[in-house]
Scaffold this motif. Structure first.
Motif, PDB file in Angstrom:
ATOM      1  N   ASP A 209       8.594  12.050  11.776  1.00 25.01           N
ATOM      2  CA  ASP A 209       7.696  11.747  12.887  1.00 25.01           C
ATOM      3  C   ASP A 209       8.051  12.525  14.150  1.00 25.01           C
ATOM      4  OD1 ASP A 209       6.418  10.042  11.214  1.00 25.01           O
ATOM      5  OD2 ASP A 209       7.421   8.235  11.928  1.00 25.01           O
TER       6      ASP A 209
ATOM      7  N   ARG B  69       8.445  14.935   5.212  1.00 28.04           N
ATOM      8  CA  ARG B  69       7.421  14.024   4.701  1.00 28.04           C
ATOM      9  C   ARG B  69       7.662  13.777   3.204  1.00 28.04           C
ATOM     10  NH1 ARG B  69       1.062  14.202   5.956  1.00 28.04           N
ATOM     11  NH2 ARG B  69       1.912  13.668   7.970  1.00 28.04           N
TER      12      ARG B  69
ATOM     13  N   LEU C  82       9.330  10.138   1.406  1.00 29.07           N
ATOM     14  CA  LEU C  82       8.517   9.495   0.356  1.00 29.07           C
ATOM     15  C   LEU C  82       7.310   8.737   0.906  1.00 29.07           C
ATOM     16  CD1 LEU C  82      11.394   7.915  -1.814  1.00 29.07           C
ATOM     17  CD2 LEU C  82      10.322  10.135  -2.146  1.00 29.07           C
ATOM     18  N   GLY C  83       6.935   8.997   2.143  1.00 29.84           N
ATOM     19  CA  GLY C  83       5.788   8.291   2.715  1.00 29.84           C
ATOM     20  C   GLY C  83       6.147   6.936   3.317  1.00 29.84           C
TER      21      GLY C  83
ATOM     22  N   GLY D  36       7.556   1.881   7.253  1.00 26.25           N
ATOM     23  CA  GLY D  36       8.194   0.721   7.898  1.00 26.25           C
ATOM     24  C   GLY D  36       7.289  -0.499   7.953  1.00 26.25           C
ATOM     25  N   SER D  37       6.435  -0.671   6.942  1.00 22.21           N
ATOM     26  CA  SER D  37       5.569  -1.863   6.926  1.00 22.21           C
ATOM     27  C   SER D  37       6.402  -3.080   6.514  1.00 22.21           C
ATOM     28  CB  SER D  37       4.429  -1.660   5.927  1.00 22.21           C
ATOM     29  OG  SER D  37       4.930  -1.677   4.615  1.00 22.21           O
TER      30      SER D  37
ATOM     31  N   ARG E   8       5.936  -5.092   4.158  1.00 23.54           N
ATOM     32  CA  ARG E   8       6.152  -5.150   2.693  1.00 23.54           C
ATOM     33  C   ARG E   8       7.318  -4.252   2.300  1.00 23.54           C
ATOM     34  NH1 ARG E   8       1.091  -4.110   3.560  1.00 23.54           N
ATOM     35  NH2 ARG E   8      -0.369  -5.852   3.451  1.00 23.54           N
ATOM     36  N   GLN E   9       7.316  -3.049   2.875  1.00 27.45           N
ATOM     37  CA  GLN E   9       8.399  -2.110   2.530  1.00 27.45           C
ATOM     38  C   GLN E   9       9.757  -2.654   2.959  1.00 27.45           C
ATOM     39  OE1 GLN E   9       7.115   1.592   4.326  1.00 27.45           O
ATOM     40  NE2 GLN E   9       5.949   2.164   2.498  1.00 27.45           N
TER      41      GLN E   9
ATOM     42  N   HIS F 159      11.155  -5.439   0.565  1.00 30.35           N
ATOM     43  CA  HIS F 159      11.775  -4.983  -0.677  1.00 30.35           C
ATOM     44  C   HIS F 159      13.020  -4.138  -0.399  1.00 30.35           C
ATOM     45  CE1 HIS F 159       8.342  -6.656  -2.607  1.00 30.35           C
ATOM     46  NE2 HIS F 159       7.506  -5.805  -2.031  1.00 30.35           N
TER      47      HIS F 159
ATOM     48  N   MET G 293       1.852   0.004   0.921  1.00 34.68           N
ATOM     49  CA  MET G 293       0.541  -0.164   1.532  1.00 34.68           C
ATOM     50  C   MET G 293      -0.489  -0.381   0.434  1.00 34.68           C
ATOM     51  SD  MET G 293       1.506   0.296   4.571  1.00 34.68           S
ATOM     52  CE  MET G 293      -0.101   0.106   5.261  1.00 34.68           C
ATOM     53  N   SER G 294      -1.281  -1.424   0.620  1.00 39.05           N
ATOM     54  CA  SER G 294      -2.240  -1.689  -0.437  1.00 39.05           C
ATOM     55  C   SER G 294      -3.474  -0.796  -0.331  1.00 39.05           C
ATOM     56  CB  SER G 294      -2.643  -3.164  -0.398  1.00 39.05           C
ATOM     57  OG  SER G 294      -3.089  -3.477   0.897  1.00 39.05           O
TER      58      SER G 294
ATOM     59  N   PHE H 297       4.081  -3.195  11.319  1.00 40.33           N
ATOM     60  CA  PHE H 297       4.993  -2.039  11.306  1.00 40.33           C
ATOM     61  C   PHE H 297       6.142  -2.313  12.265  1.00 40.33           C
ATOM     62  CE2 PHE H 297       0.748  -0.336  10.479  1.00 40.33           C
ATOM     63  CZ  PHE H 297       0.952   0.377   9.316  1.00 40.33           C
TER      64      PHE H 297
ATOM     65  N   LEU I  16      11.994  -1.023  -6.249  1.00 38.56           N
ATOM     66  CA  LEU I  16      11.793  -0.841  -4.797  1.00 38.56           C
ATOM     67  C   LEU I  16      10.638   0.126  -4.554  1.00 38.56           C
ATOM     68  CD1 LEU I  16      12.588  -0.827  -1.740  1.00 38.56           C
ATOM     69  CD2 LEU I  16      14.245   0.936  -2.296  1.00 38.56           C
TER      70      LEU I  16
ATOM     71  N   LYS J 256       7.227  -1.507  -5.840  1.00 33.64           N
ATOM     72  CA  LYS J 256       6.728  -2.603  -5.012  1.00 33.64           C
ATOM     73  C   LYS J 256       6.363  -2.148  -3.601  1.00 33.64           C
ATOM     74  CE  LYS J 256       6.527  -6.335  -6.262  1.00 33.64           C
ATOM     75  NZ  LYS J 256       5.416  -6.986  -7.001  1.00 33.64           N
ATOM     76  N   SER J 257       7.030  -1.092  -3.125  1.00 32.52           N
ATOM     77  CA  SER J 257       6.756  -0.605  -1.763  1.00 32.52           C
ATOM     78  C   SER J 257       5.644   0.439  -1.744  1.00 32.52           C
ATOM     79  CB  SER J 257       8.005   0.026  -1.150  1.00 32.52           C
ATOM     80  OG  SER J 257       9.073  -0.847  -1.227  1.00 32.52           O
TER      81      SER J 257
ATOM     82  N   LEU K 247       5.708   3.473  -3.030  1.00 34.40           N
ATOM     83  CA  LEU K 247       6.270   4.799  -2.765  1.00 34.40           C
ATOM     84  C   LEU K 247       6.445   5.527  -4.097  1.00 34.40           C
ATOM     85  CD1 LEU K 247       9.078   3.782  -0.251  1.00 34.40           C
ATOM     86  CD2 LEU K 247       6.838   4.726   0.307  1.00 34.40           C
ATOM     87  N   PRO K 248       6.470   6.828  -4.141  1.00 35.57           N
ATOM     88  CA  PRO K 248       6.253   7.735  -3.021  1.00 35.57           C
ATOM     89  C   PRO K 248       4.771   7.996  -2.755  1.00 35.57           C
ATOM     90  CG  PRO K 248       6.852   8.980  -4.985  1.00 35.57           C
ATOM     91  CD  PRO K 248       6.854   7.536  -5.379  1.00 35.57           C
ATOM     92  N   LYS K 249       4.481   8.298  -1.502  1.00 37.23           N
ATOM     93  CA  LYS K 249       3.128   8.685  -1.090  1.00 37.23           C
ATOM     94  C   LYS K 249       3.240   9.827  -0.103  1.00 37.23           C
ATOM     95  CE  LYS K 249      -0.164   5.031  -1.732  1.00 37.23           C
ATOM     96  NZ  LYS K 249       0.399   3.741  -2.101  1.00 37.23           N
ATOM     97  N   LEU K 250       2.435  10.843  -0.322  1.00 40.09           N
ATOM     98  CA  LEU K 250       2.530  11.994   0.586  1.00 40.09           C
ATOM     99  C   LEU K 250       1.651  11.815   1.818  1.00 40.09           C
ATOM    100  CD1 LEU K 250       2.772  15.070  -1.797  1.00 40.09           C
ATOM    101  CD2 LEU K 250       4.560  14.000  -0.443  1.00 40.09           C
TER     102      LEU K 250
ATOM    103  N   LEU L 108       0.085   9.571   4.808  1.00 43.18           N
ATOM    104  CA  LEU L 108       0.388   8.339   5.545  1.00 43.18           C
ATOM    105  C   LEU L 108      -0.922   7.613   5.832  1.00 43.18           C
ATOM    106  CD1 LEU L 108       3.018   9.727   8.070  1.00 43.18           C
ATOM    107  CD2 LEU L 108       3.408   8.681   5.862  1.00 43.18           C
ATOM    108  N   PRO L 109      -0.892   6.266   5.918  1.00 40.30           N
ATOM    109  CA  PRO L 109      -2.134   5.538   6.179  1.00 40.30           C
ATOM    110  C   PRO L 109      -2.680   5.821   7.580  1.00 40.30           C
ATOM    111  CG  PRO L 109      -0.255   4.048   6.168  1.00 40.30           C
ATOM    112  CD  PRO L 109       0.257   5.383   5.725  1.00 40.30           C
TER     113      PRO L 109
ATOM    114  N   TYR M  30      -1.144   4.159  10.653  1.00 36.83           N
ATOM    115  CA  TYR M  30       0.263   4.397  10.998  1.00 36.83           C
ATOM    116  C   TYR M  30       0.359   5.249  12.266  1.00 36.83           C
ATOM    117  CZ  TYR M  30       5.106   5.865  10.740  1.00 36.83           C
ATOM    118  OH  TYR M  30       6.422   6.094  11.043  1.00 36.83           O
TER     119      TYR M  30
ATOM    120  N   PRO N 153       3.294   7.408  14.595  1.00 33.46           N
ATOM    121  CA  PRO N 153       4.684   7.888  14.532  1.00 33.46           C
ATOM    122  C   PRO N 153       5.646   7.117  15.432  1.00 33.46           C
ATOM    123  CG  PRO N 153       3.172   9.719  14.797  1.00 33.46           C
ATOM    124  CD  PRO N 153       2.364   8.482  14.923  1.00 33.46           C
TER     125      PRO N 153
ATOM    126  N   SER O 230       8.362   4.503  13.981  1.00 40.93           N
ATOM    127  CA  SER O 230       9.721   4.804  13.514  1.00 40.93           C
ATOM    128  C   SER O 230      10.663   4.969  14.706  1.00 40.93           C
ATOM    129  CB  SER O 230       9.731   6.074  12.655  1.00 40.93           C
ATOM    130  OG  SER O 230       9.368   7.178  13.450  1.00 40.93           O
TER     131      SER O 230
END
Lengths: 440, 171
Positions: A176, A187, A191-192, A195-196, A198-199, A202, B1-2, B37, B117, B120-121, B123-126, B128-129, B132, B134, B137
């Protein structure tokens, strides 16, 4: 630790990833050349044969395996700091856990190279793996060498995944903050992660489980390494004390290496605010504890040699102290057991120069401890007609020096490309930003 | 993220206590909270959202048990195939196999923990929703409420009344 805002934590730690200056490139380039030189020495050994190394009957395990045990030992502090002290809620570990974990990963990688180098016929390394084959030959799962292969590869996998998983939220912070190609790379690495809730749910659960699994693993790994020796009948090796003795020694050397690396690092990157003197002092106090255990183990070995009434065992231990390798023995005792006692004095453990000096001494002492155990015992076994001494050749010494350069090379790359202090854990140790406090 | 392309409203909060108050009010008003977040894990958020402990631990147990079975089975199979007596021990010498079983338990336990992990989370996803930011973080907290109509307007009001420094629609 000082009171920081979250933004300051991000700024200060991400600052360490700014493009380096020229000396950094010279240093990394020089280390890389040294690694190439060591690799060429290994290639020379493969092409010429094991005769270029000094190992020969009766000392068939030389400094390749001394280095193997030494580097496995160095690898222990990372998991101690990141897993065991995490479970024990020792807050001083927060700022140093990431670097110690990185050290663990690099040290295990290097340790894993030495059995291959020692093997000689590297092209048949896969014989130790259990795989179906035409002759129905299988590895002997009762052998400590097979235990070792399984334990070290498990430790490498687990310590790498523990390190990487812990870094994912921080990699997202770097992503970021970055732009262009760097952002694309981070990025992928993060792994995308967003910080939600849900994440985090877990992640926190998984991290505790990782720590809980890594804790018995770290104890088991050096115990297994010690059984490479203790399960044989060689005098000086065949001892039930070896597992705890090796684990304590491993943590002793690992903590010393953490000090050796972090004292210059905090100065170079100006992160004294995070890696505080209190943190270094806590490491020094832990070194006193491990040093006392190691010193006690040295004493118990002598007691057992005397009390057992075994003449060979007694002779081996007398020879260690007064024989051909007496210098190595006394370096070991002084550096590992006597020098750390100076940390009982607050002045010594709160001065950077003395912290650095003693940490280097402990590293030297722990290397010699492995030398005394491995070479010292093989050189002086049961039959006097087969006693003999060993001296490493230039090929062995070059490869050993190369292993230290490879370790530093990887560590220098790490501190410039990945966050060497955990942003998330530092923030967790602070009070969260609150309107109530901001009014006050 | 669903969901990645959810439309709705996002509130950005500089203070954690404001965020918690907003979450409590959203919860009391019956507005469904899509995502919260935060730069660090906060147990209070999980509590307000009524989340149960993560099921990751069951996967760890499953992995560890499978690892133990794999390690012991592999060692037993290899020794039964070879039938090679070493050190005067029986072909199936269980005590040394404990070491093999233990290492496989840890290895499989960790691999299953990581896999669960990631699974359920999401991941991975390239990519971002959309919702989101920045700053999440860094030092900001965010609440995203999906949907439109009354719930969205209620959420906007709650965000504004509870110190959100920015409230914006996400399309």
């Amino acid at each position: 630790m000082e009171r920081f805002t979250y933004q300051e934590v991000n700024r200060e730690i991400l600052r360490t990833l700014n493009p380096p200056r020229k000396p950094y490139y010279f240093l990394v380039g020089g280390l890389f050349l040294a690694v190439l030189y060591a690799a060429s020495c290994w290639a020379y050994q493969i092409l010429t044969g094991m005769g270029v190394a000094g190992v020969m009957h009766p000392v068939n395990w030389g400094i390749y395996l001394v280095n193997f045990v030494f580097w496995v030992g160095i690898a222990h502090s990372g998991t101690l700091i990141s897993a065991i002290l995490y479970l024990l809620r020792a807050r001083w570990r927060t700022s140093i856990a990431r670097s110690a974990e990185a050290m663990t990963v690099f040290a295990v990688m290097i340790a894993g190279l030495f059995p291959f180098i020692h093997l000689g016929r590297i092209w048949v390394f896969y014989w130790i793996l259990p795989y179906p084959n035409q002759r129905d030959l299988w590895p002997n799962f009762q052998s400590p060498l097979v235990f070792d292969m399984i334990a070290i590869s498990t430790y490498l996998t687990v310590s790498f995944l523990f390190w990487y998983t812990g870094m994912i939220p921080d990699l997202a912070a770097v992503r970021d903050h970055a732009t262009g190609l760097r952002q694309k790379i981070y990025r992928i690495l993060s792994l995308g992660w967003v910080g939600s809730h849900r994440q985090w749910r877990h992640y926190t659960s998984a991290y505790v489980l990782f720590a809980a699994l890594a804790t018995p693993l770290v104890i088991s790994v050096h115990s297994v390494v010690s059984w490479d020796f203790a399960l044989s009948i060689v005098p000086g090796w065949h001892s039930t004390i070896f597992a705890p003795y090796f684990v304590a020694g491993a943590i002793h050397s690992g903590l010393a290496m953490v000090l050796t690396l972090l004292i210059p690092l905090r100065r170079i990157f100006r992160v004294e605010k995070f890696i505080t003197m209190e943190t270094l002092e806590s490491i020094a106090k832990t070194i006193i504890f491990t040093g006392l255990i190691v010193g006690y183990a040295y004493g118990v070995e002598y007691f057992m040699a005397w009390y057992s009434g075994n003449r060979v065992e007694r002779d081996t231990f007398i020879w260690r102290a007064v024989g051909h390798y007496a210098y190595a023995f006394w370096i070991m005792v002084v550096c590992n057991s006597v020098a750390p006692l100076a940390f009982f004095f607050k002045k010594v453990r709160t001065r950077l120069s003395s912290l650095l000096l003693i940490s280097v001494l402990v590293n030297i002492g722990m290397w010699y401890e492995r030398f005394v155990i491995i070479v010292g015992s093989m050189a002086h076994e049961y039959n006097p007609y087969s006693w003999g001494n060993y001296a490493p050749t230039w090929v062995e010494l070059s490869i050993m020096a190369g292993s230290f350069c490879l370790f530093l090379f990887l560590f220098f790359l790490f501190v410039k490309f990945l966050p060497s202090i955990s942003i998330t854990e530092i923030k967790e140790s602070l009070k969260p930003p609150a309107r109530e406090r901001s009014k006050a | 993220m669903s969901t990645f392309k959810s439309s709705g409203i996002l509130g950005v909060f500089p203070f954690a206590d404001d965020l918690l108050k907003a979450l409590e009010e959203l919860k009391a008003s019956g507005v469904p909270i899509h995502t919260v977040f935060s730069p660090i894990p906060r147990s209070e958020i999980q509590k307000i959202l009524g989340q149960r402990p993560s099921p990751v631990r069951f996967f760890t147990l499953l992995g560890g048990s499978l690892g133990l079975a794999t390690g012991i089975s592999l060692a037993s199979y290899a020794h039964l195939k070879w039938e090679f007596v070493t050190g005067g021990k029986p072909v199936l010498a269980w005590i040394p196999f404990v070491v093999v079983g233990f290492e496989f338990t840890i290895l499989f336990g960790v691999l299953f923990t990581l896999a669960s992990l990631l699974f359920k989370s999401g991941l991975p996803k390239l990519r971002l929703p959309e919702q989101y930011d920045p700053r999440f973080s860094g030092d900001r907290f965010g609440v995203f409420v999906s949907g439109s109509g009354g719930g969205k307007e209620m959420a906007r009001m709650i965000f504004q009344n509870n110190g959100a420094e920015e409230v914006r629609d996400v399309f």
